[in-house]
Design an enzyme around this catalytic site. Structure first.
Site, PDB file in Angstrom:
ATOM      1  N   SER A 169       1.335  -2.660   5.856  1.00  0.00           N
ATOM      2  CA  SER A 169       2.231  -2.582   4.703  1.00  0.00           C
ATOM      3  C   SER A 169       1.681  -3.276   3.461  1.00  0.00           C
ATOM      4  O   SER A 169       2.188  -3.054   2.352  1.00  0.00           O
ATOM      5  CB  SER A 169       3.592  -3.196   5.049  1.00  0.00           C
ATOM      6  OG  SER A 169       3.450  -4.566   5.395  1.00  0.00           O
ATOM      7  N   GLU A 170       0.642  -4.109   3.628  1.00  0.00           N
ATOM      8  CA  GLU A 170       0.090  -4.813   2.470  1.00  0.00           C
ATOM      9  C   GLU A 170      -1.175  -4.112   1.972  1.00  0.00           C
ATOM     10  O   GLU A 170      -1.103  -3.156   1.212  1.00  0.00           O
ATOM     11  CB  GLU A 170      -0.139  -6.280   2.827  1.00  0.00           C
ATOM     12  CG  GLU A 170       1.182  -6.994   3.085  1.00  0.00           C
ATOM     13  CD  GLU A 170       1.024  -8.435   3.489  1.00  0.00           C
ATOM     14  OE1 GLU A 170       1.004  -9.284   2.585  1.00  0.00           O
ATOM     15  OE2 GLU A 170       0.924  -8.711   4.707  1.00  0.00           O
ATOM     16  N   MET A 171      -2.356  -4.539   2.410  1.00  0.00           N
ATOM     17  CA  MET A 171      -3.582  -3.885   1.969  1.00  0.00           C
ATOM     18  C   MET A 171      -3.899  -2.617   2.774  1.00  0.00           C
ATOM     19  O   MET A 171      -4.589  -1.725   2.291  1.00  0.00           O
ATOM     20  CB  MET A 171      -4.759  -4.853   2.056  1.00  0.00           C
ATOM     21  CG  MET A 171      -4.661  -6.049   1.129  1.00  0.00           C
ATOM     22  SD  MET A 171      -4.655  -5.580  -0.607  1.00  0.00           S
ATOM     23  CE  MET A 171      -4.894  -7.183  -1.385  1.00  0.00           C
ATOM     24  N   ILE A 220       0.841  -1.193   0.000  1.00  0.00           N
ATOM     25  CA  ILE A 220       0.000   0.000   0.000  1.00  0.00           C
ATOM     26  C   ILE A 220       0.882   1.251   0.000  1.00  0.00           C
ATOM     27  O   ILE A 220       1.930   1.287   0.641  1.00  0.00           O
ATOM     28  CB  ILE A 220      -0.957  -0.014   1.217  1.00  0.00           C
ATOM     29  CG1 ILE A 220      -2.091   0.977   1.038  1.00  0.00           C
ATOM     30  CG2 ILE A 220      -0.196   0.197   2.511  1.00  0.00           C
ATOM     31  CD1 ILE A 220      -3.143   0.558   0.051  1.00  0.00           C
TER      32      ILE A 220
END
Length: 315
Positions: free
Chosen positions: A121-123, A79
């Site tokens: 840090s991902e979605m 993201i």
């Protein structure tokens, strides 16, 4: 315990290579027959950027099915473009791993989806927002009602994603056909490569139906990989970040070798750009041995036979 079987297997004569060697490996099964409506919902969700906070990132951004189920980057952008802490593993055959994530913190694909959506840090999203977005879509509402007999919620979204991923198996590799009795499918060099793979002890950790993915192991059994590499990160601590147990420092899930020839770069840090470099690291830090150039080349030839098929086409 070091993954070493070297010296336990006798060198087999060339004639013995006409038949599959004995070993704890088995062919991949065919993709399971699962509820098609749930599979289709999962496929749509897998490609839907609305799972991310700013509608910019879908599962398919990092897990590209046309690129071996990964994205060929050492560290993928999450993201807002920030790089993830670890390399993106392939989504193909992930359902056969005994745990998910490099540090093994999720035991199911549903649990993995639950964590990825909320990961900063991902979605970078939250489930209340994701459920609202998906439920606001009339096509999704109708699809979930038909597939699950209920409205959209976190659990059905997680299950749909997991159901789709469970269909992402890649049987039909030349090595699988060899295990199934088609002994002529491999060249003599590839058969010798399989023999060396066993003799050197690679098979001690890379075994089972997924040729890995069924145990945790320290990275750097016979050498300090992290000291030699330098620039340590929190992610390098591996499973220690989950348990806080000193014995879990630098421990990671052993990756599957399925489709390994098409899923570079390698390791949790994406540090090995080529299969040759990855094999060198494994010999040095996991086996504590130096293979001959011929043996290394033979093992790499064998590893290239592990590339399977998806939807009837080679990866």
């Amino acid at each position: 315990m070091p993954c070493r079987l070297a010296g336990m297997l006798l060198l087999l004569p060339a004639v013995a290579l006409a038949l599959p060697l004995e070993g704890p490996l088995s062919p991949l099964p065919a993709p399971p027959e699962l509820a098609p409506q749930r599979v289709e919902l999962g496929r749509k969700l897998f490609n839907d950027p609305r799972l991310s906070r700013n509608n910019s990132l879908s599962c398919a951004n990092c897990h590209r099915l046309e690129q071996g189920g990964a994205d060929h980057q050492a560290l993928s952008p999450g993201i807002d473009g920030q790089l993830l802490a670890v390399n993106t593993p392939t989504v193909f055959n992930a359902s056969l791993n005994f745990r998910q994530f490099w540090d093994g913190r999720a035991q199911t694909l549903e649990e993995q989806a639950h964590q990825v959506v909320q990961s900063p840090s991902e979605m970078g999203s939250d489930w209340q927002l994701v459920v609202q977005r998906i439920a606001d879509d009339p096509d999704y509402r109708a699809g979930f009602a038909q597939a699950y007999g209920q409205g959209v919620d976190k659990h059905t979204i997680e299950n749909a994603l997991a159901t789709f991923q469970r269909t992402l198996l890649t049987p039909g590799s030349r090595f699988d056909r060899y295990l199934q009795g088609d002994t002529a499918i491999l060249t003599i060099e590839e058969k010798y490569g399989y023999q060396r793979f066993q003799e050197y002890g690679c098979i001690a950790c890379h075994q089972g139906v997924n040729i890995g993915g069924n145990m945790l192991q320290k990275f750097g059994v016979l050498g300090d990989y992290f000291k030699d590499r330098g620039n340590p990160t929190v992610a390098d601590l591996g499973r220690f970040n989950v348990t806080g147990d000193e014995e879990d420092r630098h421990v990671f899930k052993v990756p599957s070798l399925r489709n390994v020839a098409v899923t570079a770069p390698y390791f949790h840090d994406g540090s090995a750009a080529t299969l040759e470099a990855a094999v060198d690291v494994m010999f040095r830090y996991q086996l504590g041995r130096t293979p001959s150039a011929e043996d290394k080349a033979l093992i790499i030839q064998f590893l290239k036979t592990l590339t399977g098929q998806w939807q009837g086409k080679p990866l």
